[in-house]
Design a protein around this motif. Structure first.
Motif, PDB file in Angstrom:
ATOM      1  N   VAL A 161       0.829  -1.205   0.000  1.00 44.99           N
ATOM      2  CA  VAL A 161       0.000   0.000   0.000  1.00 44.99           C
ATOM      3  C   VAL A 161       0.869   1.264   0.000  1.00 44.99           C
ATOM      4  O   VAL A 161       0.550   2.249  -0.663  1.00 44.99           O
ATOM      5  CB  VAL A 161      -0.974  -0.012   1.206  1.00 44.99           C
ATOM      6  CG1 VAL A 161      -1.661   1.331   1.360  1.00 44.99           C
ATOM      7  CG2 VAL A 161      -2.011  -1.115   1.028  1.00 44.99           C
ATOM      8  N   MET A 162       2.017   1.228   0.718  1.00 45.01           N
ATOM      9  CA  MET A 162       2.829   2.447   0.771  1.00 45.01           C
ATOM     10  C   MET A 162       3.355   2.836  -0.608  1.00 45.01           C
ATOM     11  O   MET A 162       3.652   3.999  -0.855  1.00 45.01           O
ATOM     12  CB  MET A 162       3.998   2.287   1.755  1.00 45.01           C
ATOM     13  CG  MET A 162       5.085   1.347   1.278  1.00 45.01           C
ATOM     14  SD  MET A 162       6.473   1.283   2.428  1.00 45.01           S
ATOM     15  CE  MET A 162       7.547   2.541   1.754  1.00 45.01           C
ATOM     16  N   SER A 163       3.441   1.876  -1.532  1.00 47.46           N
ATOM     17  CA  SER A 163       3.954   2.208  -2.870  1.00 47.46           C
ATOM     18  C   SER A 163       3.018   3.173  -3.600  1.00 47.46           C
ATOM     19  O   SER A 163       3.425   3.838  -4.544  1.00 47.46           O
ATOM     20  CB  SER A 163       4.170   0.934  -3.689  1.00 47.46           C
ATOM     21  OG  SER A 163       2.940   0.350  -4.037  1.00 47.46           O
ATOM     22  N   VAL A 164       1.765   3.264  -3.141  1.00 45.17           N
ATOM     23  CA  VAL A 164       0.823   4.172  -3.797  1.00 45.17           C
ATOM     24  C   VAL A 164       1.206   5.639  -3.536  1.00 45.17           C
ATOM     25  O   VAL A 164       0.885   6.514  -4.333  1.00 45.17           O
ATOM     26  CB  VAL A 164      -0.615   3.886  -3.307  1.00 45.17           C
ATOM     27  CG1 VAL A 164      -1.607   4.865  -3.916  1.00 45.17           C
ATOM     28  CG2 VAL A 164      -1.017   2.466  -3.667  1.00 45.17           C
ATOM     29  N   TRP A 165       1.925   5.886  -2.444  1.00 46.09           N
ATOM     30  CA  TRP A 165       2.273   7.271  -2.128  1.00 46.09           C
ATOM     31  C   TRP A 165       3.317   7.850  -3.088  1.00 46.09           C
ATOM     32  O   TRP A 165       3.456   9.050  -3.198  1.00 46.09           O
ATOM     33  CB  TRP A 165       2.747   7.395  -0.676  1.00 46.09           C
ATOM     34  CG  TRP A 165       1.642   7.822   0.224  1.00 46.09           C
ATOM     35  CD1 TRP A 165       1.452   9.069   0.732  1.00 46.09           C
ATOM     36  CD2 TRP A 165       0.556   7.034   0.702  1.00 46.09           C
ATOM     37  NE1 TRP A 165       0.321   9.094   1.501  1.00 46.09           N
ATOM     38  CE2 TRP A 165      -0.256   7.859   1.490  1.00 46.09           C
ATOM     39  CE3 TRP A 165       0.172   5.705   0.514  1.00 46.09           C
ATOM     40  CZ2 TRP A 165      -1.419   7.405   2.109  1.00 46.09           C
ATOM     41  CZ3 TRP A 165      -0.975   5.254   1.137  1.00 46.09           C
ATOM     42  CH2 TRP A 165      -1.756   6.093   1.920  1.00 46.09           C
ATOM     43  N   GLU A 229      12.835  -1.001   0.616  1.00 46.27           N
ATOM     44  CA  GLU A 229      11.697  -0.974   1.542  1.00 46.27           C
ATOM     45  C   GLU A 229      11.690  -2.208   2.445  1.00 46.27           C
ATOM     46  O   GLU A 229      11.709  -2.065   3.668  1.00 46.27           O
ATOM     47  CB  GLU A 229      10.376  -0.832   0.779  1.00 46.27           C
ATOM     48  CG  GLU A 229      10.151   0.556   0.185  1.00 46.27           C
ATOM     49  CD  GLU A 229      10.757   0.706  -1.201  1.00 46.27           C
ATOM     50  OE1 GLU A 229      11.577  -0.153  -1.588  1.00 46.27           O
ATOM     51  OE2 GLU A 229      10.418   1.674  -1.901  1.00 46.27           O
ATOM     52  N   PRO A 230      11.683  -3.431   1.880  1.00 43.60           N
ATOM     53  CA  PRO A 230      11.705  -4.588   2.786  1.00 43.60           C
ATOM     54  C   PRO A 230      12.985  -4.682   3.610  1.00 43.60           C
ATOM     55  O   PRO A 230      12.938  -5.101   4.767  1.00 43.60           O
ATOM     56  CB  PRO A 230      11.560  -5.797   1.855  1.00 43.60           C
ATOM     57  CG  PRO A 230      11.838  -5.311   0.504  1.00 43.60           C
ATOM     58  CD  PRO A 230      11.517  -3.858   0.487  1.00 43.60           C
ATOM     59  N   LEU A 231      14.123  -4.272   3.036  1.00 38.72           N
ATOM     60  CA  LEU A 231      15.380  -4.344   3.795  1.00 38.72           C
ATOM     61  C   LEU A 231      15.285  -3.497   5.056  1.00 38.72           C
ATOM     62  O   LEU A 231      15.635  -3.928   6.149  1.00 38.72           O
ATOM     63  CB  LEU A 231      16.552  -3.872   2.928  1.00 38.72           C
ATOM     64  CG  LEU A 231      17.893  -3.804   3.663  1.00 38.72           C
ATOM     65  CD1 LEU A 231      18.506  -5.194   3.752  1.00 38.72           C
ATOM     66  CD2 LEU A 231      18.856  -2.854   2.988  1.00 38.72           C
TER      67      LEU A 231
END
Lengths: 294, 288
Positions: A161-165, A229-231
């Motif tokens: 969801v954060m990728s939408v920003w 991001e995941p790191l």
């Protein structure tokens, strides 16, 4: 002619640095990358041919790889879907002849300026169960305040969801495409009595379809490379729920020094990207409309 | 024209406009909330205050910024980042503009083939090149130096940038360089004295987009730099604030101050040069 020979040589003189860079930093590594997966290599000892063994191992004996493949595929589908959908919707809104368009566009672009590590760190702290913005708001409204990185689905959903920003560039590209649609087409459709919904289906979507295809292709290539991001936010956890292919490749190459094995993962990523791009182009023949070419 | 329309349509259209603006207002608030929270938290006197919904700090604590600046500490990594960004940017601007010029103006055999190769390189997934590039730089003994982050940009400067320059130079009227050529100007002088001054808008666009790329780059410094003294600012923040080092909740306000500091240059450049910025995205996007 003497002058034209000089011109021919000159052209190569001008692009020569690029040709060097292309050969050394792009073509050689790409070619090397396509064969290294067939070798066992730990940097210190010479590479040893192992044929397809890495690929067999990846698909039959390595649950972490299968998990990272599934995470990446799901991330591509959900994040590209959400981002392209959100960007198209925003661009449609901004194209309603709104006042101060430049200001709105700038405001919607602003979150995309925070990128990479800073973005990941911001979201990591924003999802803090006690002090993060999201749970503070949820607590105020009496909602649940989950530990966002504590469960597999929540951690994955957060990163998706954060990728939408950071959808700003997509909005800008869509908006430019929408503004390029000739106004006569809408006027004609209106005379024909087309409702807004019909104008969207009959005029806007066909005219914007090449841009849509472009955004889908770039979006998929981009989503395949998810790493920082995941790191930063979860280090791939919990239980590898956010372990992406690139993060797993990184671990194999640089933590376990399994360069050949990591190169095999890179090859899977290469094939995945190639497959997606070919699929999107083939599929797009059914819905992309190129104005002027019939 | 409006007079001719039925009243119903006009009312619906007014309602429609209100709906559009309301939606935009809600969405822009949601979009900006993380940034507002970042800035507001960075100015709060302590992490405990983040527990409240209010975005207004009880006491605006500017001292969080010097605290963070000294604790990280910022100066060394900041200088490293400025050094790398400046050189990489310079290299890619010079190299990409020269290459773009050749593709836009000079006629040489095989130009279309080379241009097709250029376009194809944009589609190579970077993942396939990560390990071989690392091994190459390792073989060159470039690991733990800035060379892998700088030198490649002097050899082409990146396919997207070459493409952007080519598109821009193609839009400059060719009569100017033809006249100069008749006057006996060399190709390089035509580039340096006629094209370069005219392509400044493209230079600005590429510089602004490139600055963001180099300044924010995480992956390359992360794999090529080991020595703490060589850290870029982003890498330094990662080293001290990543979860691997322990999650320090009581530093929430200083962490956010650090985040504001590291993104500030990008924000300043974006707000000064946003027109160029957006134009660059549209050129590499739509026409790409």
């Amino acid at each position: 002619m003497k002058g034209s020979t000089k011109k021919k040589i000159e052209g190569y003189l001008f692009i020569f640095p690029w040709i060097i860079g292309l050969s050394v930093f792009v073509i050689y590594p790409a070619g090397y990358g396509l064969v290294l997966g067939f070798f066992k290599f730990d940097i210190f000892n010479p590479p040893k041919w192992v044929g397809l063994r890495h690929f067999m191992e990846l698909f039959t004996e390595d649950p972490n790889f299968l998990k990272s493949l599934s995470v990446t595929l799901r991330y591509i589908i959900f994040s590209v879907g959400l981002r392209v959908g959100a960007a198209f919707f925003l661009a449609l809104l901004l194209n309603q002849r709104v006042k101060a368009l430049g200001l709105w566009r700038t405001l919607f672009y602003t979150p995309s300026i925070v990128a990479g590590y800073a973005l990941a760190l911001l979201w990591n702290r924003m999802m803090d169960p006690q002090y993060g913005l999201v749970n503070v708001v949820l607590r105020f409204f009496g909602g649940p305040t989950p530990n966002w990185f504590g469960s597999e689905p929540l951690a994955f959903a957060t990163i998706t969801v954060m990728s939408v920003w950071s959808v700003g560039p997509l909005v800008v590209i869509f908006l430019a495409g929408l503004q390029g649609i000739p106004q006569e087409l809408y006027e004609q459709a209106e005379i024909d009595g087309a409702k807004m919904r019909h104008r969207l289906i009959a005029v806007t979507i066909p005219m914007i379809s090449p841009v849509l295809l472009f955004n889908l292709v770039i979006g998929c290539i981009h989503a395949t490379q998810l790493f920082v991001e995941p790191l930063v936010m979860t280090n791939g956890g919990p239980n590898n729920a956010t372990l992406t292919l690139l993060l797993y490749l990184y671990r194999n190459a640089f933590s376990y020094l399994k360069m050949g094995y990591a190169a095999a993962i890179a090859m899977i990523m290469f094939l995945l990207t190639l497959g997606m791009t070919l699929f999107l182009f083939r599929w797009s023949r059914r819905w992309v409309y190129y104005a002027g070419s019939g | 024209m409006v007079r001719g329309r039925p009243v119903g349509l006009r009312v619906r259209s007014a309602v429609w406009r209100v709906v559009v603006y309301l939606l935009l207002l809600v969405l822009v608030t949601v979009a900006l909330l993380p940034l507002l929270w970042m800035v507001s938290t960075s100015l709060k006197p302590g992490f405990l205050e983040a527990y409240s919904l209010s975005l207004l700090p009880s006491k605006v604590t500017w001292s969080n910024y010097p605290d963070t600046w000294n604790r990280v500490p910022f100066p060394g990594p900041m200088a490293n980042t400025i050094f790398i960004t400046a050189l990489a940017l310079f290299g890619s601007l010079v190299s990409a503009s020269i290459t773009g010029y050749a593709f836009a103006r000079l006629r040489f055999p095989g130009r279309e083939v080379w241009f097709a190769i250029l376009i194809m390189t944009m589609l190579i997934p970077p993942a396939i090149m990560i390990i071989p590039q690392y091994l190459l730089f390792n073989w060159l003994r470039w690991i733990d130096s800035y060379k892998p982050l700088i030198v490649p940009w002097f050899f082409g400067g990146g396919a997207f940038r070459i493409f952007l320059f080519r598109q821009f130079i193609k839009s400059i009227p060719e009569e100017l360089d033809q006249a100069a050529e008749i006057d006996g100007c060399s190709t390089f002088r035509i580039f340096a004295q006629i094209i370069v001054p005219l392509m400044m808008p493209a230079v600005a666009t590429v510089a602004v987009l490139g600055f963001m790329d180099f300044w924010n780059d995480f992956f390359a410094p992360f794999i090529y730099l080991n020595n703490v003294d060589k850290d870029t600012i982003v890498l330094r923040l990662f080293r001290i604030w990543s979860d691997a080092e322990g999650y320090m909740r009581e530093e929430l306000h200083t962490v956010m101050a650090g985040n504001v500091l590291v993104t500030l240059p990008a924000f300043i450049i974006f707000f000064i040069a946003q027109k160029r910025f957006i134009q660059g995205i549209v050129t590499t996007g739509i026409k790409g």
